[in-house]
Design a protein around this motif. Sequence first.
Motif, short mmCIF file in Angstrom:
data_model
loop_
_atom_site.label_atom_id
_atom_site.label_comp_id
_atom_site.label_asym_id
_atom_site.label_seq_id
_atom_site.Cartn_x
_atom_site.Cartn_y
_atom_site.Cartn_z
N ALA A 34 49.97 54.39 -24.00
CA ALA A 34 51.03 55.40 -23.98
C ALA A 34 52.41 54.77 -23.89
N SER A 35 52.49 53.57 -23.36
CA SER A 35 53.77 52.89 -23.21
C SER A 35 54.00 51.83 -24.28
N GLY A 36 53.25 51.87 -25.37
CA GLY A 36 53.46 50.91 -26.45
C GLY A 36 52.20 50.12 -26.74
N ILE A 37 52.37 49.01 -27.40
CA ILE A 37 51.26 48.14 -27.77
C ILE A 37 51.22 46.95 -26.83
N ARG A 38 50.06 46.73 -26.22
CA ARG A 38 49.89 45.65 -25.26
C ARG A 38 48.95 44.60 -25.85
N GLU A 39 49.31 43.33 -25.71
CA GLU A 39 48.44 42.28 -26.21
C GLU A 39 47.25 42.10 -25.28
N VAL A 40 46.09 41.81 -25.86
CA VAL A 40 44.86 41.63 -25.12
C VAL A 40 44.41 40.19 -25.32
N ARG A 41 44.59 39.37 -24.30
CA ARG A 41 44.23 37.96 -24.42
C ARG A 41 42.72 37.73 -24.30
N ASP A 42 42.02 38.63 -23.62
CA ASP A 42 40.57 38.51 -23.46
C ASP A 42 39.92 39.82 -23.88
N PRO A 43 39.68 40.02 -25.19
CA PRO A 43 39.22 41.32 -25.68
C PRO A 43 37.78 41.66 -25.34
N SER A 44 37.00 40.71 -24.83
CA SER A 44 35.59 41.00 -24.57
C SER A 44 35.42 42.14 -23.58
N GLY A 45 36.35 42.28 -22.63
CA GLY A 45 36.24 43.35 -21.65
C GLY A 45 36.33 44.74 -22.27
N LEU A 46 36.97 44.85 -23.45
CA LEU A 46 37.06 46.15 -24.11
C LEU A 46 35.74 46.58 -24.73
N PHE A 47 34.85 45.61 -25.00
CA PHE A 47 33.63 45.90 -25.73
C PHE A 47 32.39 45.85 -24.85
N LEU A 48 32.59 45.78 -23.54
CA LEU A 48 31.46 45.79 -22.61
C LEU A 48 31.62 46.97 -21.68
N SER A 49 30.57 47.76 -21.53
CA SER A 49 30.65 48.91 -20.63
C SER A 49 30.69 48.43 -19.19
N HIS A 50 31.47 49.10 -18.37
CA HIS A 50 31.62 48.72 -16.97
C HIS A 50 30.54 49.44 -16.15
N ARG A 51 29.62 48.69 -15.65
CA ARG A 51 28.51 49.27 -14.91
C ARG A 51 28.01 48.28 -13.89
N GLY A 52 27.30 48.76 -12.90
CA GLY A 52 26.72 47.87 -11.91
C GLY A 52 25.34 47.41 -12.33
N LYS A 53 24.48 48.35 -12.71
CA LYS A 53 23.11 48.04 -13.08
C LYS A 53 22.98 48.10 -14.60
N THR A 54 22.25 47.14 -15.16
CA THR A 54 22.05 47.11 -16.60
C THR A 54 21.11 48.23 -17.03
N PRO A 55 21.53 49.13 -17.92
CA PRO A 55 20.66 50.23 -18.35
C PRO A 55 19.70 49.76 -19.43
N ASP A 56 18.66 50.55 -19.63
CA ASP A 56 17.76 50.23 -20.74
C ASP A 56 18.44 50.60 -22.06
N GLY A 57 18.01 49.95 -23.13
CA GLY A 57 18.60 50.20 -24.44
C GLY A 57 19.93 49.52 -24.66
N SER A 58 20.20 48.46 -23.91
CA SER A 58 21.49 47.77 -24.02
C SER A 58 21.27 46.26 -24.10
#
Length: 454
Positions: A271-295
């Motif tokens: 919302a405040s513009g375009i921000r650079e992402v130096r470590d993009p892997s965090g955008l493509f991993l779901s944030h969870r504690g326990k690993t679900p099945d099917g992942s």
Amino acid sequence: MAKKPRVIHTCSECGYSSPKWLGRCPECGSWGTLQEEASVAAAPGSVKTSALTPTAPATPITKVNATATHTMPSGIGELDRVLGSGVVPGSVVLMAGEPGVGKSTLLLEVASRWAAMDGRKALYVTAEESAGQVRARAERTGALKDTLYLAAESNLDVVFGHVEQVKPSLLIVDSVQTMHAAGVEGVAGGVAQSRAVTAALTTLAKTSNLPIILVGHVTKDGNVAGPRVLEHLVDVVLNFEGDRQSSLRMLRGMKNRFGATDEVGCFEQTASGIREVRDPSGLFLSHRGKTPDGSAVTVAMDGVRPILAEVQALTVDPVNKSPRRVVTGLDFNRVPMVLAVLQARCGQRTNDKDAYVATVGGVKITETATDLAVALATWSSLHETPLPAKTVVIGEVGLAGELRRVPNLGRRLQEAARLGYENAIVPSGDLERIDGMRVHQVSTLGEAIALLAT
């Protein structure tokens, strides 16, 4: 008696010349690109002996000053990564992208970061918006700087006057298709105008050592709009792309005279513009504690950059007689093939289930290194058994059920280990030891499933 000029027709795309007009260029196949030009033919048997005196003598290459090509940081690391190591003085960069992807917002941020450095001035020329509109966006994104100059102008001669007055160290023109050069026929954005504007700005950059960034429009096919000669005139061609349904933006190099073209810059639209992402892997991993099945987590290569991505699969009883295959973010033709191999070679029944396979975070992956992740995520969903925590799987699946090595496997595993992953399942082969990671090498998809089932 003066010789009458001979008319020739030149293709604006590839430069092919013909004595008569043709609807389609026989060289590049483009339609309607041959334009009439006048050329004075030399008299038969005559030899041209006059020569122009060079303004500067030819210099041995070892005597050429190399400091003129030293790069300067733009203030945005992801942009510098794609450019090579920064902005080269006197270079011309053409940035293209679809409408609304964020080109103007990104370049306004570039101008602001540039102007924030000591002794630097940036001139932002907009021919698409008013000065008030750009000012409002600058306030929203925090890009207001005293040494950032703004001009809402579409006349190229007036732009040159602004450059003479401000004397900036960076010039941004938004966009080249909306600029108009006096004395050139055609409307702004046409072939003749776009070529003349780009050529004039390129000459300005080379003669004054002023780096220039141009914004370019794209066609419905995703190519840079206008004659192909624009890409030949500039030094760097960048493509800014992204899905409107996702906040992720990718900056890719299509041409670069100063560096590699396989680097990728990652940005996030906020919302405040375009921000650079130096470590993009965090955008493509779901944030969870326990690993679900099917992942399953894999490591994809975007250019030379390894990015961790999560593949999720869901298998359910079909609603209709024909099972569905719904794929998002992956190769639609590849996923059904992997599911077929999973059934034929490993005895896992997938033909009587609806299968939904997708990536997390909107990332799109087309390489075959994700085959093993698709297969194991589907197996995990079928048996409702999650994969071990902190495990990555990488490999290509063949029709016989064998696993094949993929390029840059060592680099992929090093990136996974850096992010805290402790186990990996990869195809068999020579592989150097990865510190902090236990690597399991298997030859077939059946062996990989047996490893997980134990």
